[in-house]
Design a protein around this motif. Structure first.
Motif: not given
Length: 170
Positions: A26, A29-30, A35, A37-39, A92, A97, A150-151, A153
């Motif tokens: 994660l 990914d962050l 990106i 979109q909201k995760r 998260s 997230v 959402f993306h 993650s």
């Protein structure tokens, strides 16, 4: 095997390891600034967030199989959390997230499922974030519905069907 699931130090260590690796993934990914979109993180519940090994042990002792007394077990709302999951979930939400609990538990078990999750005070254990089984057991449509906004993650589960539809027929 059921006893091992309940008392093994190695099993608990593996749970912590899995959620520590999830947190690392994660974090990676962050770091991806492309990106927009909201995760979201999508987790299965049974054997991913909640441990049903006491139920499994009861089945062994009574020489029977699922779904015998499954409803009775769920209604107790007494499953413990897997080791490491709460810290991962807190990480998260601290990083904005969203968490979705995607389960094949039937809708009639929504209230007891929420009660069991909320008992452990885990983040976003609320109706809006609990996606129960629809008529079909496939999780694909429910995952895709989350993907609309959402993306994703991470997908976290204990069964290949928790990750992709392609495993459902194999």
């Amino acid at each position: 095997a059921s006893l091992y699931q309940q008392v093994s130090a190695e099993k608990y260590a593996l749970e912590y390891q899995a959620y520590n690796l999830a947190q690392m993934a994660l974090k990676n990914d962050l770091a991806d600034e492309s990106i927009s979109q909201k995760r979201a993180v999508i987790l299965d519940i049974d054997e991913t967030v909640l441990d049903n090994s006491p139920y499994e042990s009861m089945l062994v002792l009574q020489d029977t199989t699922y779904p015998y007394k499954w409803a009775e077990w769920l209604n107790k709302a007494d499953a413990r959390l897997l080791a490491g999951v709460k810290d991962f979930l807190q990480y998260s939400v601290t990083n904005n997230v969203e968490i979705f609990y995607l389960t094949n538990r039937k809708e009639k078990f929504r209230n007891v499922t929420l009660a069991n999750l909320q008992k452990h005070q885990i983040p976003q254990a609320e109706n809006e974030h609990l996606i129960m089984r629809t008529k079909a057991s496939s999780k694909e449509k429910r995952r895709n519905k989350i993907k609309e906004d959402f993306h994703i993650s991470l997908l976290i589960g204990d069964n290949l069907n928790d990750f992709s539809k392609i495993f459902e027929e194999k």
